[in-house]
Every structure is written in C-alpha cells, then in structure tokens.
Enzyme design. Structure first.
Site, PDB file in Angstrom:
ATOM      1  N   ARG A  70       9.811  24.651  14.216  1.00  0.00           N
ATOM      2  CA  ARG A  70       9.852  25.285  12.891  1.00  0.00           C
ATOM      3  C   ARG A  70       8.502  25.905  12.537  1.00  0.00           C
ATOM      4  O   ARG A  70       8.368  26.539  11.498  1.00  0.00           O
ATOM      5  CB  ARG A  70      10.112  24.201  11.900  1.00  0.00           C
ATOM      6  N   ARG A 128      26.027  20.318   1.805  1.00  0.00           N
ATOM      7  CA  ARG A 128      24.745  19.656   2.016  1.00  0.00           C
ATOM      8  C   ARG A 128      23.934  19.597   0.720  1.00  0.00           C
ATOM      9  O   ARG A 128      23.921  20.547  -0.059  1.00  0.00           O
ATOM     10  CB  ARG A 128      23.949  20.426   3.071  1.00  0.00           C
TER      11      ARG A 128
HETATM   12  P1  AMP Z   1      18.223  22.229   8.835  1.00  0.00           P
HETATM   13  O1  AMP Z   1      19.446  21.379   8.965  1.00  0.00           O
HETATM   14  O2  AMP Z   1      17.692  22.719  10.147  1.00  0.00           O
HETATM   15  O3  AMP Z   1      18.367  23.329   7.819  1.00  0.00           O
HETATM   16  O4  AMP Z   1      17.085  21.251   8.262  1.00  0.00           O
HETATM   17  C1  AMP Z   1      17.211  20.615   7.013  1.00  0.00           C
HETATM   18  C2  AMP Z   1      15.855  20.099   6.551  1.00  0.00           C
HETATM   19  O5  AMP Z   1      15.363  19.127   7.495  1.00  0.00           O
HETATM   20  C3  AMP Z   1      14.756  21.149   6.464  1.00  0.00           C
HETATM   21  O6  AMP Z   1      14.771  21.848   5.233  1.00  0.00           O
HETATM   22  C4  AMP Z   1      13.506  20.287   6.621  1.00  0.00           C
HETATM   23  O7  AMP Z   1      13.221  19.580   5.430  1.00  0.00           O
HETATM   24  C5  AMP Z   1      13.952  19.277   7.654  1.00  0.00           C
HETATM   25  N1  AMP Z   1      13.697  19.748   9.040  1.00  0.00           N
HETATM   26  C6  AMP Z   1      14.634  20.067   9.991  1.00  0.00           C
HETATM   27  N2  AMP Z   1      14.033  20.453  11.135  1.00  0.00           N
HETATM   28  C7  AMP Z   1      12.696  20.363  10.919  1.00  0.00           C
HETATM   29  C8  AMP Z   1      11.548  20.640  11.705  1.00  0.00           C
HETATM   30  N3  AMP Z   1      11.653  21.095  12.979  1.00  0.00           N
HETATM   31  N4  AMP Z   1      10.327  20.446  11.141  1.00  0.00           N
HETATM   32  C9  AMP Z   1      10.200  19.986   9.895  1.00  0.00           C
HETATM   33  N5  AMP Z   1      11.246  19.722   9.071  1.00  0.00           N
HETATM   34  C10 AMP Z   1      12.488  19.906   9.572  1.00  0.00           C
END
Ligand code: AMP
Length: 215
Positions: A88, A160
């Site tokens: 990320r 979500r």
């Molecule tokens: P996502 O499901 O990929 O949209 O992730 C949901 C949330 O999880 C994000 O908004 C972050 O708070 C956290 N998150 C997921 N992947 C990462 C990552 N690689 N680095 C940091 N935070 C993450």
C-alpha cells in the site's frame, strides 16, 4: 505466478482476485481480509489495527508486513498468489521485494486496475459482500438476484463498516498520497501492466487473465 493487483479502493481488486484465484488455482491474499478477520476474532493484532481501519487510515507497516510474511510462508502460496491491497506504500513494496529476494522468488507482474476517481465513490458506497464466501456485489451495477442473499452460496450480504462516505474520503486520499507512487515504482522495475477497470466484470477478468498468461 507471483502477482499483485494494484488499484484504488473500489477499483475491483477484490472482485477480480476472487475469480482469478479460482481460475489459476492460486490464493488471493488480501491484507484487508486478514485484518478484518483479526478484528472479528478480537485478537491483539486486530485490536491494534481496528482504529486505523475505522478511520480509513493505513495500519502500521510492521503489522501488515508481518501478516504477509506469515501468509506467504504457507503451503498454498508455493505455486504463486495474487496480492490484493498489499503493498500500500513504498516501504511495504520494498519490504516485499527484499522478502521475496531472500527466497529467490521475485514478483512477476503487477496489474493496475485503472478506474476514474469519480466512479470510485459509487462503487464503494454500493458494495455488498457475502459473509460466507466473500463474493462481491454492487447495488447499483451488479446486484444480487435476491437483494441481501448471495447468488453463489445464499449467504447473507453485508456492507463493510469502512464503506461509509466519510471514511471513503480518507481512504481515497491515502490511496493518492501513499499508494499511487507504487505505479512509478513498478513501472521502473518493468513489471507494471495497466488495464481499464470499468465495464463488464468478465471482460476485465479476461484482460487481467491475458496478462497473467504472459508472466
Ligand atoms: P481493503 O480491504 O484493502 O480496502 O483494506 C481495508 C483497510 O485495512 C484499509 O483501509 C486499511 O485500514 C487496512 N489495510 C489493508 N491493507 C493494508 C496495508 N497493506 N497496509 C496498511 N493498512 C492496510
């Protein structure tokens, strides 16, 4: 096939990851899913991650890099994987590169799902996910046949917690500031493939698949 799906929140990484994982018989590894599971299980790691996730901010690099290191060491990742939501930021990408260099198994390709910023809001607010099998729907573009029931497994659909307008704004800002620089990072490595992430889901799967087949 060691790959990354790159793109903004709502660009379709999760949707494509689920389908491509079945097609190529390699796991989709989503740090968001791993973190949500830890939050739901109430583990110490989940408790640490929760406030950042609720705010739409990034969870600390240490936590997510640790999660990925552990997940990639599992047996089912031996033949490859599709990373979704990781890396990320540049620090995570560098950590991943050195982790994989140690194993002598570098990333083979990164596919950017390119979606115009204006489209992302509706894709995120309309998103619904099956609690049981993870299939993803959108109430505007691709609704389930029975409003709140999964077409695939009849599991219940949920929205979500971080798919609300305020948190979405933060998540999109974080994407622009921290994640978008990865496009240049992987371009320099000659690993970036970019496709348009709007339109028919099957067409997008075919486009990503055509790239996967060459790497
Ligand atoms: P996502 O499901 O990929 O949209 O992730 C949901 C949330 O999880 C994000 O908004 C972050 O708070 C956290 N998150 C997921 N992947 C990462 C990552 N690689 N680095 C940091 N935070 C993450």
């Amino acid at each position: 096939m060691r790959t990354v799906l790159l793109g903004a929140p709502g660009s379709g990484k999760g949707t494509q990851g689920v389908v491509l994982s079945k097609k190529y018989n390699i796991p989709q590894i989503s740090t968001g899913d791993l973190l949500r599971a830890a939050v739901n299980a109430g583990t110490e790691l989940g408790l640490k991650a929760k406030s950042a996730m609720d705010a739409g901010a990034l969870v600390s690099d240490d936590i997510v890099i640790g999660l990925i290191r552990e997940r990639l060491s599992q047996d089912d990742a031996k033949n490859g994987y599709i990373l979704d939501g990781f890396p990320r930021n540049i620090a995570q990408a560098e950590a991943l590169d050195s982790m994989l260099a140690e194993l002598g198994q570098p990333l083979q390709g990164v596919v950017l799902l390119d979606v115009a910023f204006d489209d992302l809001l509706k894709r995120l607010t309309g998103r619904r996910t099956c609690k049981d099998c993870g299939s993803i729907y959108n109430i505007y573009y691709s609704p389930a046949k029975n409003y709140d029931e999964c077409d695939v497994c009849r599991g219940p659909l949920f929205q979500r917690a971080d798919d609300n307008e305020e948190t979405i704004g933060n998540r999109l800002n974080v994407y622009q500031q921290s994640t978008q620089p990865l496009i240049g990072y992987y371009q320099q490595q000659g690993k970036l493939h970019s496709i348009t992430g709007t339109g028919n889901v099957d067409d997008i799967t075919a486009a990503v698949g055509a790239i996967f087949d060459t790497i």
